[in-house]
Design an enzyme around this catalytic site. Sequence first.
Site, PDB file in Angstrom:
ATOM      1  N   MET A  69      -6.367 -22.339  19.790  1.00 13.26           N
ATOM      2  CA  MET A  69      -5.104 -21.981  20.430  1.00 13.26           C
ATOM      3  C   MET A  69      -4.264 -23.243  20.640  1.00 13.26           C
ATOM      4  O   MET A  69      -3.338 -23.246  21.463  1.00 13.26           O
ATOM      5  CB  MET A  69      -5.355 -21.275  21.759  1.00 13.26           C
ATOM      6  CG  MET A  69      -6.114 -19.957  21.564  1.00 13.26           C
ATOM      7  SD  MET A  69      -5.782 -18.734  22.836  1.00 13.26           S
ATOM      8  CE  MET A  69      -6.328 -19.582  24.280  1.00 13.26           C
ATOM      9  N   HIS A  80     -12.089 -29.847  19.815  1.00 14.63           N
ATOM     10  CA  HIS A  80     -11.576 -29.269  18.571  1.00 14.63           C
ATOM     11  C   HIS A  80     -11.800 -30.223  17.398  1.00 14.63           C
ATOM     12  O   HIS A  80     -12.158 -29.801  16.293  1.00 14.63           O
ATOM     13  CB  HIS A  80     -10.067 -28.999  18.681  1.00 14.63           C
ATOM     14  CG  HIS A  80      -9.688 -28.005  19.727  1.00 14.63           C
ATOM     15  ND1 HIS A  80      -8.989 -28.353  20.863  1.00 14.63           N
ATOM     16  CD2 HIS A  80      -9.908 -26.677  19.825  1.00 14.63           C
ATOM     17  CE1 HIS A  80      -8.772 -27.279  21.595  1.00 14.63           C
ATOM     18  NE2 HIS A  80      -9.327 -26.244  21.000  1.00 14.63           N
ATOM     19  N   GLY A  88     -16.766 -23.670  19.452  1.00 12.72           N
ATOM     20  CA  GLY A  88     -17.419 -24.565  20.400  1.00 12.72           C
ATOM     21  C   GLY A  88     -18.396 -23.822  21.293  1.00 12.72           C
ATOM     22  O   GLY A  88     -18.153 -22.674  21.683  1.00 12.72           O
ATOM     23  N   ASP A 127     -17.482 -22.293  24.986  1.00 14.72           N
ATOM     24  CA  ASP A 127     -17.258 -20.855  25.181  1.00 14.72           C
ATOM     25  C   ASP A 127     -18.482 -20.131  24.635  1.00 14.72           C
ATOM     26  O   ASP A 127     -18.435 -19.475  23.590  1.00 14.72           O
ATOM     27  CB  ASP A 127     -15.986 -20.426  24.446  1.00 14.72           C
ATOM     28  CG  ASP A 127     -14.766 -21.133  25.001  1.00 14.72           C
ATOM     29  OD1 ASP A 127     -14.496 -20.990  26.202  1.00 14.72           O
ATOM     30  OD2 ASP A 127     -14.104 -21.861  24.248  1.00 14.72           O
ATOM     31  N   SER A 181     -11.417 -29.355  27.787  1.00 13.32           N
ATOM     32  CA  SER A 181     -10.775 -28.043  27.727  1.00 13.32           C
ATOM     33  C   SER A 181      -9.269 -28.253  27.764  1.00 13.32           C
ATOM     34  O   SER A 181      -8.782 -29.151  28.471  1.00 13.32           O
ATOM     35  CB  SER A 181     -11.196 -27.218  28.947  1.00 13.32           C
ATOM     36  OG  SER A 181     -10.325 -26.110  29.120  1.00 13.32           O
ATOM     37  N   ARG A 183      -7.321 -26.436  29.252  1.00 13.58           N
ATOM     38  CA  ARG A 183      -6.902 -26.085  30.618  1.00 13.58           C
ATOM     39  C   ARG A 183      -7.093 -27.245  31.601  1.00 13.58           C
ATOM     40  O   ARG A 183      -6.558 -27.188  32.708  1.00 13.58           O
ATOM     41  CB  ARG A 183      -7.642 -24.838  31.109  1.00 13.58           C
ATOM     42  CG  ARG A 183      -7.160 -23.568  30.422  1.00 13.58           C
ATOM     43  CD  ARG A 183      -7.654 -22.308  31.110  1.00 13.58           C
ATOM     44  NE  ARG A 183      -6.956 -21.123  30.615  1.00 13.58           N
ATOM     45  CZ  ARG A 183      -7.408 -20.321  29.646  1.00 13.58           C
ATOM     46  NH1 ARG A 183      -8.555 -20.567  29.061  1.00 13.58           N
ATOM     47  NH2 ARG A 183      -6.706 -19.274  29.258  1.00 13.58           N
TER      48      ARG A 183
HETATM   49  O1  PAF Z   1     -11.511 -20.369  21.700  1.00 17.17           O
HETATM   50  C1  PAF Z   1     -10.295 -20.188  21.482  1.00 17.17           C
HETATM   51  O2  PAF Z   1      -9.463 -21.101  21.492  1.00 17.17           O
HETATM   52  C2  PAF Z   1      -9.794 -18.768  21.213  1.00 17.17           C
HETATM   53  O3  PAF Z   1     -10.450 -17.844  22.007  1.00 17.17           O
HETATM   54  C3  PAF Z   1      -9.871 -18.374  19.720  1.00 17.17           C
HETATM   55  C4  PAF Z   1     -11.303 -18.313  19.213  1.00 17.17           C
HETATM   56  C5  PAF Z   1      -9.063 -19.360  18.899  1.00 17.17           C
HETATM   57  C6  PAF Z   1      -9.251 -16.982  19.536  1.00 17.17           C
HETATM   58  O4  PAF Z   1      -7.911 -16.949  19.929  1.00 17.17           O
END
Ligand code: PAF
Length: 282
Positions: free
Chosen positions: A30, A37, A147, A150, A185, A187
């Site tokens: 996202m 990432h 990751g 989550d 994160s 966030r």
């Molecule tokens: O983990 C995330 O950033 C989101 O949940 C994902 C897997 C890209 C789906 O929108």
Amino acid sequence: MITANTVAEVRAQVKQWKKEGKTIGLVPTMGYLHEGHASLMKRAREENDIVVVSIFVNPIQFGPTEDLASYPRDFHRDSEVCQRMGVDLIFHPDPEGMYQENFCTYVDMDVLTEQLCGKSRPTHFRGVQTVVSKLFHIAAPDRAYFGEKDAQQLAVIRRMARDLNFDIEIVGCPIVREEDGLAKSSRNAYLNQEERQAALVLSRSIREGKRLIEGGETDAAAVKASMRSIIASEPLARIDYVEIVDGDSLQPMDTINGLVLGAVAVYIGKTRLIDNTGFIEG
Ligand code: PAF
């Protein structure tokens, strides 16, 4: 590096790559990319001929009172990160391109989505599964990277891929942490200085849970109580959940044995953060 904004552009490019016999690794994100990432992209780069990153703040995985409008976005910086990590294509659609008017088809799941984050975010995983299914159809990857931060999302996507016969290898990658232990994160950007310090209770409680389980404690209630007391010692923290669950079914367990996951969700001020022990043998 190609930036594609439409499904048709990605499809045309993927078709070409497939014709050339190239393997494709997909990293769904996202945006507001951080080192977590980047570690997914690095792994995808090592294991595939082509790396596709999607950057899409998926509206249907946010509840009505959640942070969709304020979710941090910085496409310019994100594309620099992708360039640096050797990404071949960024898919950056707009919401209208992903969800046409009258969109009403969803991918949903029982059991695994009813625990942990699913309790306070009842439509979240339906939104995640739906967008990830769409991305799988659009980018047609051989492998897709998620990751372990989550952990529930990873378990749900693995199960979805198995149950719905997606011929895609789902690769889980370890949590990347700040030096002081806070899990990376997007966030974390919401936290002020005081909250940033308070947020350390998540990783501290996770470390304690892991230490107890690895030390042979089998009483889940005892482990959870120790984890809770660490979080409760921080006035800015409010617990959403502290759970020990079976690593496969994600159902809560009383006696720890086999593959387990310790997971917490905690509000630090207004920001809801999650962390987990990773799947460990208890
Ligand atoms: O983990 C995330 O950033 C989101 O949940 C994902 C897997 C890209 C789906 O929108």
